[in-house]
Write an enzyme that holds these catalytic residues in place. Structure first.
Site, short mmCIF file in Angstrom:
data_model
loop_
_atom_site.label_atom_id
_atom_site.label_comp_id
_atom_site.label_asym_id
_atom_site.label_seq_id
_atom_site.Cartn_x
_atom_site.Cartn_y
_atom_site.Cartn_z
N TYR A 98 14.86 30.42 7.19
CA TYR A 98 13.73 31.18 7.74
C TYR A 98 13.74 31.17 9.27
O TYR A 98 13.97 30.14 9.89
CB TYR A 98 12.41 30.58 7.27
CG TYR A 98 12.20 30.65 5.78
CD1 TYR A 98 12.25 31.87 5.10
CD2 TYR A 98 11.92 29.50 5.06
CE1 TYR A 98 12.03 31.93 3.73
CE2 TYR A 98 11.69 29.55 3.69
CZ TYR A 98 11.75 30.78 3.03
OH TYR A 98 11.54 30.82 1.69
N LYS A 102 0.85 -1.20 0.00
CA LYS A 102 0.00 0.00 0.00
C LYS A 102 0.88 1.25 0.00
O LYS A 102 2.08 1.18 0.29
CB LYS A 102 -0.89 0.00 1.24
CG LYS A 102 -0.12 0.05 2.57
CD LYS A 102 -1.02 -0.20 3.77
CE LYS A 102 -0.23 -0.20 5.07
NZ LYS A 102 -1.06 -0.57 6.23
N MET A 160 10.92 24.54 1.85
CA MET A 160 10.19 23.71 0.88
C MET A 160 11.14 22.93 -0.04
O MET A 160 10.90 21.76 -0.33
CB MET A 160 9.26 24.60 0.04
CG MET A 160 8.35 23.80 -0.88
SD MET A 160 7.30 24.83 -1.91
CE MET A 160 6.23 25.59 -0.68
C1 LIG Z 1 -0.29 -1.63 6.87
C2 LIG Z 1 -0.89 -2.89 7.32
C3 LIG Z 1 -0.09 -4.04 7.51
C4 LIG Z 1 1.42 -4.02 7.43
O1 LIG Z 1 1.95 -3.46 8.63
P1 LIG Z 1 3.52 -3.46 8.89
O2 LIG Z 1 3.66 -3.09 10.32
O3 LIG Z 1 4.09 -2.43 7.96
O4 LIG Z 1 4.01 -4.81 8.58
C5 LIG Z 1 -0.73 -5.23 7.80
N1 LIG Z 1 -2.07 -5.29 7.94
C6 LIG Z 1 -2.87 -4.21 7.79
C7 LIG Z 1 -4.33 -4.34 7.97
C8 LIG Z 1 -2.30 -2.97 7.50
O5 LIG Z 1 -3.08 -1.90 7.36
#
Ligand SMILES: *Cc1c(COP(=O)(O)O)cnc(C)c1O
Length: 416
Positions: free
Chosen positions: A272, A42, A319
C-alpha cells in the site's frame, strides 16, 4: 542453548523456550538473593503465555507471581498455581471478592481499601494487602501527603481482623538509566514510607520496589523482594546493553513460512502506498505476518531471516502480510517459480516458497533480535513481544527441563 525447534505444520508461531526462561530466572535470582523473587506475568506473560511461564517460574524458584489485574491473577489460581500472587491495577469494577476468596494479595493505593475490607467482611476472611506509595513515578500509589492517613486506616482494619498489611511497595521511574539521581530520591521516600508503616504497627513480610533494570543495576533497591518482568523473557531493559551482555537469553522466537516468491521488473511498487519501488529486476518474498499479528505497521525495515540471510522488510506492513526484497541474484529461472516447496537455499530460488522466515529469536546464531524490530517501530522490546497477537499460536520447548519438582509444565505444542 539450542535453537527452539518449530512445531511442524504451524504456518506461523511464537516458539517459547521455557528452559531459557528457567535459566534467566536462576541467573536473576542469584543477583537478587537474599531477596525473594516475584515473576511478573501480567499481559499474558508479556505475550509468552501466562500459565506456562508461571509454572516454569515457580519450578525455577520464583516464590511469588505478579500481575496487573485481578482477572490475570484468577487465571493463575484457576490453573492450580498456589504461590502468593500480587496484583496492583484496580478499578471500582474489579472483583475484590473473588481476589480475597482466592487468597490473592492486593495492592492498595487508597480508595481500594474500603472495597477490600468489604470483600473481607462478606467472606469473613482477612485480605492480604500491600500498601503502595508513589515515591515519584506519578502514576499509581498513594501520595506522600496521604500516606500516614492511609496507613492509619489500614491499621484500624487490621486490628479489626479484616486485613493484614503484609507489604509496602513502590515502582521506579528511571531505573533503566542507572545513574539518574531520581532513583535515590525514590529510595529515600520509600524508606520513609516503610518507617511510617512499621511505626504504626505493620509487620511487613515484604518491602519491594525493584523492577528488572533495578534488579540488574541497583542492589540497593532489592529490599525483601524484586519484581522481575522483562528479564524473565531474556530481554534487556537498557538501551546500551544487550541480553547477552546481561547473561540473559531471549525466550521468544517468531517465525512463519514464505507464502509467495516471485520475480518482478524494475519499477515495481510494493504494498500500500507504493512507497518502495524496485530499481532493478528482482525477486520478492511474501511474509504472511502483519499488524493483525502484532507486527507494528510502522516497522518497515525490520529484519526477516530466510535460509540464513537477513532481509529488511520493504514497503508498508499490512494487516496480514509484508514483503522482503531478495535481490537480483534471486531471479527465478523460467518455470522454477511454479510452486516448488521445500527450501534448498539461495542456490535454488524457487525453494524459498515455504521456507522458514524468522523475525526474531534468541540471537545465539546471529539471527534477528526483538530490539531491531523495536528500533524499526520507534518503541521498546517490551511492546514488541507483548503485542504479538492471539492469531499467532504459541508453542513451547524446553518444558521438561523447566518442569522441576512441582511438575505440570506444559507439554510441547500447546497453543495459547
Ligand atoms: C510491570 C511491572 C513490573 C515489572 O517491570 P519490568 O521492567 O518488566 O521488570 C514491576 N512492578 C510493577 C508495579 C509493574 O507494573
Amino acid at each position: 542453548m539450542p535453537v527452539s525447534a518449530p512445531v511442524p505444520g504451524l504456518e506461523r508461531q511464537a516458539i517459547i523456550d521455557l528452559s531459557a526462561i528457567a535459566n534467566n530466572i536462576r541467573h536473576l535470582r542469584e543477583l537478587a538473593a537474599p531477596a525473594q523473587f516475584m515473576a511478573v506475568v501480567k499481559a499474558d506473560a508479556y505475550g509468552h503465555g501466562a500459565v506456562p511461564v508461571a509454572r516454569t517460574a515457580v519450578a525455577a524458584g520464583a516464590q511469588w507471581l505478579g500481575t496487573a489485574h485481578i482477572t490475570e491473577a484468577l487465571e493463575l489460581r484457576a490453573a492450580g498455581l498456589e504461590v502468593p500472587v500480587l496484583c496492583w491495577v484496580h478499578t471500582p469494577l474489579s472483583d475484590f471478592t473473588a481476589a480475597v476468596a482466592n487468597n490473592i494479595d492486593l495492592g492498595c493505593s487508597g480508595w481500594e481499601l474500603e472495597h477490600i475490607v468489604a470483600a473481607a467482611r462478606s467472606l469473613e476472611r482477612p485480605a492480604r494487602v500491600h500498601l503502595k506509595i508513589d515515591t515519584g513515578l506519578g502514576r499509581n500509589g498513594c501520595s506522600r501527603d496521604g500516606w500516614p492517613a492511609l496507613v492509619e486506616a489500614a491499621m484500624v482494619h487490621q486490628r479489626a481482623g479484616l486485613i493484614r498489611v503484609v507489604g509496602v511497595f513502590s515502582h521506579l521511574a528511571v531505573a533503566d538509566e542507572p545513574a539518574r539521581p531520581e532513583t535515590d530520591e525514590q529510595l529515600d521516600r520509600f524508606r520513609e514510607a516503610v518507617a511510617i508503616a512499621e511505626a504504626a504497627g505493620a509487620e511487613l513480610e515484604v518491602r519491594h520496589i525493584a523492577n528488572t533494570p533495578a534488579t540488574l543495576s541497583r542492589p540497593d533497591t532489592h529490599f525483601d523482594m524484586v519484581r522481575v518482568g522483562l528479564g524473565l523473557y531474556g530481554l534487556s531493559p537498557f538501551a546500551d546493553r544487550t541480553s547477552a551482555q546481561l547473561g540473559l537469553v531471549p525466550a521468544m522466537t517468531l517465525q512463519t513460512r514464505i507464502a509467495l516468491c516471485k520475480d518482478v521488473p524494475a519499477g515495481q511498487g510494493v504494498s500500500y502506498g507504493l512507497n518502495y519501488v524496485t530499481d532493478e529486476p528482482t525477486t520478492l518474498g511474501l511474509v504472511p505476518l502483519g499488524y493483525a499479528d502484532g507486527i507494528p505497521r510502522v516497522a518497515t525495515g525490520g529484519p526477516v531471516r530466510v535460509n540464513g540471510i537477513t532481509y529488511p522488510v520493504v514497503g508498508r506492513i499490512a494487516m496480514d502480510q509484508m514483503v522482503i526484497d531478495l535481490g537480483p541474484h534471486f531471479r527465478l529461472s523460467a518455470g522454477a517459480a511454479a510452486g516448488t516447496a521445500g527450501g534448498t537455499g539461495a542456490a535454488e530460488p524457487a525453494g524459498i516458497l515455504g521456507a522458514t522466515a524468522e523475525l526474531f529469536g534468541n540471537g545465539n546464531d546471529g539471527g534477528p533480535l526483538v530490539e531491531q524490530w523495536a528500533d524499526a517501530a520507534g518503541t521498546v522490546n517490551y511492546e514488541v513481544v507483548t503485542r504479538i497477537s492471539q492469531r499467532v499460536p504459541r508453542s513451547y520447548t524446553g518444558g521438561a527441563e523447566a518442569a522441576g519438582p512441582s511438575g505440570g509444565a506444559p507439554a510441547d505444542g500447546g497453543a495459547a
